[in-house]
Design a protein around this motif. Structure first.
Motif, PDB file in Angstrom:
ATOM      1  N   ALA A 105       0.841  -1.198   0.000  1.00  0.00           N
ATOM      2  CA  ALA A 105       0.000   0.000   0.000  1.00  0.00           C
ATOM      3  C   ALA A 105       0.875   1.246   0.000  1.00  0.00           C
ATOM      4  O   ALA A 105       1.908   1.288   0.661  1.00  0.00           O
ATOM      5  CB  ALA A 105      -0.908  -0.002   1.226  1.00  0.00           C
ATOM      6  N   ALA A 106       0.448   2.217  -0.761  1.00  0.00           N
ATOM      7  CA  ALA A 106       1.171   3.490  -0.781  1.00  0.00           C
ATOM      8  C   ALA A 106       1.077   4.127   0.601  1.00  0.00           C
ATOM      9  O   ALA A 106       0.059   4.001   1.282  1.00  0.00           O
ATOM     10  CB  ALA A 106       0.569   4.412  -1.836  1.00  0.00           C
ATOM     11  N   PRO A 107       2.138   4.802   1.024  1.00  0.00           N
ATOM     12  CA  PRO A 107       2.057   5.471   2.325  1.00  0.00           C
ATOM     13  C   PRO A 107       1.002   6.576   2.291  1.00  0.00           C
ATOM     14  O   PRO A 107       0.612   7.048   1.224  1.00  0.00           O
ATOM     15  CB  PRO A 107       3.462   6.049   2.517  1.00  0.00           C
ATOM     16  N   VAL A 108       0.572   6.965   3.470  1.00  0.00           N
ATOM     17  CA  VAL A 108      -0.354   8.093   3.575  1.00  0.00           C
ATOM     18  C   VAL A 108       0.393   9.313   3.045  1.00  0.00           C
ATOM     19  O   VAL A 108       1.490   9.633   3.506  1.00  0.00           O
ATOM     20  CB  VAL A 108      -0.804   8.309   5.032  1.00  0.00           C
ATOM     21  N   ALA A 109      -0.192   9.967   2.053  1.00  0.00           N
ATOM     22  CA  ALA A 109       0.434  11.162   1.473  1.00  0.00           C
ATOM     23  C   ALA A 109       0.101  12.371   2.341  1.00  0.00           C
ATOM     24  O   ALA A 109      -1.020  12.500   2.825  1.00  0.00           O
ATOM     25  CB  ALA A 109      -0.083  11.373   0.056  1.00  0.00           C
ATOM     26  N   ALA A 110       1.074  13.244   2.524  1.00  0.00           N
ATOM     27  CA  ALA A 110       0.864  14.442   3.335  1.00  0.00           C
ATOM     28  C   ALA A 110       1.400  15.657   2.595  1.00  0.00           C
ATOM     29  O   ALA A 110       2.390  15.566   1.860  1.00  0.00           O
ATOM     30  CB  ALA A 110       1.561  14.301   4.680  1.00  0.00           C
ATOM     31  N   ALA A 111       0.729  16.777   2.787  1.00  0.00           N
ATOM     32  CA  ALA A 111       1.179  18.045   2.202  1.00  0.00           C
ATOM     33  C   ALA A 111       0.764  19.171   3.133  1.00  0.00           C
ATOM     34  O   ALA A 111      -0.282  19.099   3.777  1.00  0.00           O
ATOM     35  CB  ALA A 111       0.548  18.246   0.827  1.00  0.00           C
ATOM     36  N   LYS A 112       1.591  20.196   3.202  1.00  0.00           N
ATOM     37  CA  LYS A 112       1.217  21.388   3.966  1.00  0.00           C
ATOM     38  C   LYS A 112       1.554  22.608   3.126  1.00  0.00           C
ATOM     39  O   LYS A 112       2.472  22.591   2.320  1.00  0.00           O
ATOM     40  CB  LYS A 112       1.876  21.421   5.337  1.00  0.00           C
ATOM     41  N   ALA A 113       0.758  23.642   3.326  1.00  0.00           N
ATOM     42  CA  ALA A 113       0.953  24.867   2.565  1.00  0.00           C
ATOM     43  C   ALA A 113       0.592  26.066   3.435  1.00  0.00           C
ATOM     44  O   ALA A 113      -0.378  26.018   4.195  1.00  0.00           O
ATOM     45  CB  ALA A 113       0.076  24.850   1.316  1.00  0.00           C
ATOM     46  N   GLN A 114       1.365  27.115   3.285  1.00  0.00           N
ATOM     47  CA  GLN A 114       1.050  28.341   4.002  1.00  0.00           C
ATOM     48  C   GLN A 114       0.106  29.176   3.150  1.00  0.00           C
ATOM     49  O   GLN A 114       0.304  29.338   1.942  1.00  0.00           O
ATOM     50  CB  GLN A 114       2.322  29.126   4.327  1.00  0.00           C
ATOM     51  N   GLN A 115      -0.930  29.686   3.774  1.00  0.00           N
ATOM     52  CA  GLN A 115      -1.957  30.465   3.090  1.00  0.00           C
ATOM     53  C   GLN A 115      -1.587  31.946   3.085  1.00  0.00           C
ATOM     54  O   GLN A 115      -0.685  32.381   3.802  1.00  0.00           O
ATOM     55  CB  GLN A 115      -3.315  30.233   3.758  1.00  0.00           C
ATOM     56  N   SER A 116      -2.308  32.734   2.303  1.00  0.00           N
ATOM     57  CA  SER A 116      -2.003  34.163   2.170  1.00  0.00           C
ATOM     58  C   SER A 116      -2.142  34.922   3.494  1.00  0.00           C
ATOM     59  O   SER A 116      -1.487  35.947   3.693  1.00  0.00           O
ATOM     60  CB  SER A 116      -2.887  34.804   1.100  1.00  0.00           C
ATOM     61  N   ASP A 117      -2.965  34.403   4.423  1.00  0.00           N
ATOM     62  CA  ASP A 117      -3.103  35.065   5.725  1.00  0.00           C
ATOM     63  C   ASP A 117      -2.027  34.620   6.716  1.00  0.00           C
ATOM     64  O   ASP A 117      -2.034  35.037   7.869  1.00  0.00           O
ATOM     65  CB  ASP A 117      -4.501  34.830   6.311  1.00  0.00           C
ATOM     66  N   GLY A 118      -1.115  33.759   6.272  1.00  0.00           N
ATOM     67  CA  GLY A 118      -0.033  33.273   7.120  1.00  0.00           C
ATOM     68  C   GLY A 118      -0.333  31.950   7.800  1.00  0.00           C
ATOM     69  O   GLY A 118       0.570  31.271   8.288  1.00  0.00           O
ATOM     70  N   SER A 119      -1.594  31.554   7.871  1.00  0.00           N
ATOM     71  CA  SER A 119      -1.949  30.280   8.510  1.00  0.00           C
ATOM     72  C   SER A 119      -1.510  29.113   7.626  1.00  0.00           C
ATOM     73  O   SER A 119      -1.170  29.288   6.453  1.00  0.00           O
ATOM     74  CB  SER A 119      -3.452  30.209   8.774  1.00  0.00           C
TER      75      SER A 119
END
Length: 186
Positions: A18-32
């Protein structure tokens, strides 16, 4: 030559891991920050919906005890002897649901001692379910609103690991059956 043929047959016959759980993070325009995890589970959308949207479903993969105190609140605990309303429980308030595709929720109560809960109350989580091939379901869990502060970054790091583990538990639930909480952790 014979051993090469046997090895080739075994390689073809063995299912791919099974493929590992894919994860991604991104910073939004408000900084969050936004954090997303995705996994494909071997179950139709309706079965996965039941597992994520009901107290009984949560007990089949995520926690040993869960209650639905009203239609828009699921209360859970990792402590098998916890009672509803006790300091060991977690409450998720469902903000919106579009069955069987989307559930939006916010944690409105954490276990006693959970660090930076005042910061975490601003995070909104979303389960999205989409059909995949062969009766499987693509599950995405996204958290939005992680503050760009020391507390927010600590929470982001915590849930980067924690949500990956949770989705792996969900996948295991459909690969091996409901979790038996009386047995040691798998």
């Amino acid at each position: 030559m014979c051993s090469l043929v046997v090895a080739l047959c075994l390689a073809v016959a063995s299912p791919a891991p099974a493929a590992p759980v894919a994860a991604a993070k991104a910073q939004q325009s408000d900084g969050s920050w936004t954090l997303s995890h995705e996994v494909v589970v071997k179950a139709p959308v309706a079965a996965v919906w039941e597992a994520i949207s009901t107290a009984q479903g949560w007990k089949s993969w995520a926690v040993p005890v869960a209650w639905a105190s009203d239609p828009d609140v699921i209360e859970t605990s990792y402590s098998a002897d916890a009672l509803p309303g006790s300091p060991a429980t977690i409450k998720q308030q469902v903000i919106a649901r579009v069955a069987p595709r989307l559930m939006v929720f916010r944690t409105v109560k954490a276990p006693a001692g959970f660090p930076d809960f005042d910061t975490y109350t601003k995070v909104v989580s979303v389960f999205e379910l989409r059909p995949a091939d062969k009766g499987r379901t693509r599950v995405r869990l996204t958290g939005t609103g992680y503050a760009d502060t020391e507390a927010g970054r600590k929470l982001l790091a915590f849930f980067e690991k924690g949500n990956a583990a949770s989705l792996e538990w969900l996948r295991t639930r459909f690969n091996e059956g409901p979790k038996d909480w009386s047995k040691p952790a798998r």
